[in-house]
Design an enzyme around this catalytic site. Structure first.
Site, short mmCIF file in Angstrom:
data_model
loop_
_atom_site.label_atom_id
_atom_site.label_comp_id
_atom_site.label_asym_id
_atom_site.label_seq_id
_atom_site.Cartn_x
_atom_site.Cartn_y
_atom_site.Cartn_z
N ARG A 164 7.05 -4.26 9.87
CA ARG A 164 6.64 -5.46 9.44
C ARG A 164 7.63 -6.37 8.58
NH1 ARG A 164 1.83 -6.45 11.96
NH2 ARG A 164 0.25 -4.95 11.61
N HIS A 209 9.50 -2.94 -3.32
CA HIS A 209 8.16 -3.09 -3.34
C HIS A 209 7.61 -2.01 -4.22
CE1 HIS A 209 8.74 -4.79 0.57
NE2 HIS A 209 7.64 -5.55 0.31
N ASN A 221 3.93 -7.80 -6.26
CA ASN A 221 4.53 -6.37 -6.16
C ASN A 221 5.86 -6.21 -5.95
OD1 ASN A 221 3.40 -4.08 -4.85
ND2 ASN A 221 4.26 -4.69 -2.83
N ASN A 224 16.12 2.41 -4.68
CA ASN A 224 15.29 1.93 -3.70
C ASN A 224 15.24 2.46 -2.34
OD1 ASN A 224 13.20 0.12 -2.74
ND2 ASN A 224 14.87 -1.01 -1.73
N GLU A 256 8.32 7.80 -1.38
CA GLU A 256 7.20 7.35 -0.35
C GLU A 256 7.26 7.69 0.97
OE1 GLU A 256 7.73 3.03 -2.70
OE2 GLU A 256 8.88 3.36 -0.78
#
Length: 257
Positions: free
Chosen positions: A71, A105, A126, A135, A143
């Protein structure tokens, strides 16, 4: 006809939200009283108008939400917030060049790439200015570990948010008062029957790209004390000491020995 179309749009939105809107385990976080709470199909967050970032975001990762197509990161101001209570895309101009931060994010885009509302992850409510090394390094690896565990047939609830324990930097291209986090917490929990298992992690903005996220585990209690947030206020007093007071709850499931 216009009213009919409006009602149909609302109905479709409600169906979409019903599919994914179970964002919190044992109730949504409590303890931060200022700011606006926003609940969407893919997350619930508590915005802080002073810092300009969410104090916490809560989300539910399942096999149905992950493994969608790649995305795009099309950044937008959150339409549910007043302009003065959040940032806009231009506020991040030159951030990477000057303070070496990404638009990070809090709820990861990849964890909801298979949902119809994935674009809501790109609202700047967000997002925080997150150190590029953090990150793209240990935060991203944690994540990924969450998604790998979910792929094995599990579903987990996550609460992420910022810590403000020291000065890190300021965005160079905004005149809005804001406070960039000095670090972040992430609490990952799973409920099986009546048992809740959880692991918490705290990572600093000064983290190295190749740091091991496994080394950043803390008890849920420590993360609560440092953030001032009760992550699972519905957890019984009987279960709380074991779930929140000890290490190792989901550490093996997340790829750590």
């Amino acid at each position: 006809m216009r009213n009919l179309q409006r009602h149909l749009a609302i109905a479709c939105s409600m169906v979409s939200a019903a599919a994914y809107a179970d964002n919190c385990l044992m109730e949504c976080p409590a303890g931060v009283n200022n700011g606006k709470t926003i609940t969407r199909s893919v997350y619930t967050l508590k915005n802080n108008a002073t810092t300009k970032f969410a104090d916490w975001v809560a989300y539910h990762v399942t096999t149905k939400t992950i493994s969608g197509p790649t995305r795009k990161r099309n950044w937008k101001t959150d339409p549910s917030l007043a302009d003065g209570n959040t940032l806009e895309p231009s506020d991040y101009k030159n951030a990477y060049a000057t303070i070496h931060t990404d638009r990070g994010h809090q709820v990861p885009l990849a964890s909801f790439s298979n949902t119809p509302d994935w674009a809501q992850l790109n609202f700047l409510s967000n997002i925080t200015p997150q150190s590029s090394a953090l990150n793209q390094g240990p935060w991203n690896k944690l994540e990924n570990a969450v998604r790998q565990y979910v792929k094995s047939g599990h579903d987990v609830y996550v609460v992420s948010g910022p810590l403000y324990e020291s000065y890190f930097a300021s965005l160079p291209n905004t005149d809005k008062t804001h406070t960039i986090p000095s670090g972040y917490f992430k609490v990952i929990a799973e409920k099986s029957g009546s048992t809740v298992k959880a692991s918490a992690f705290i990572m600093e903005q000064t983290a190295g790209r190749y740091d091991d996220y496994c080394d950043t585990e803390v008890t849920v209690n420590e993360a609560e004390q440092r953030s001032g947030i009760d992550f699972m206020p519905g957890l019984s007093v009987i279960d709380e000491p074991e779930t929140e007071g000890t290490l190792g709850g989901l550490i093996a499931e997340l790829g750590c020995s």
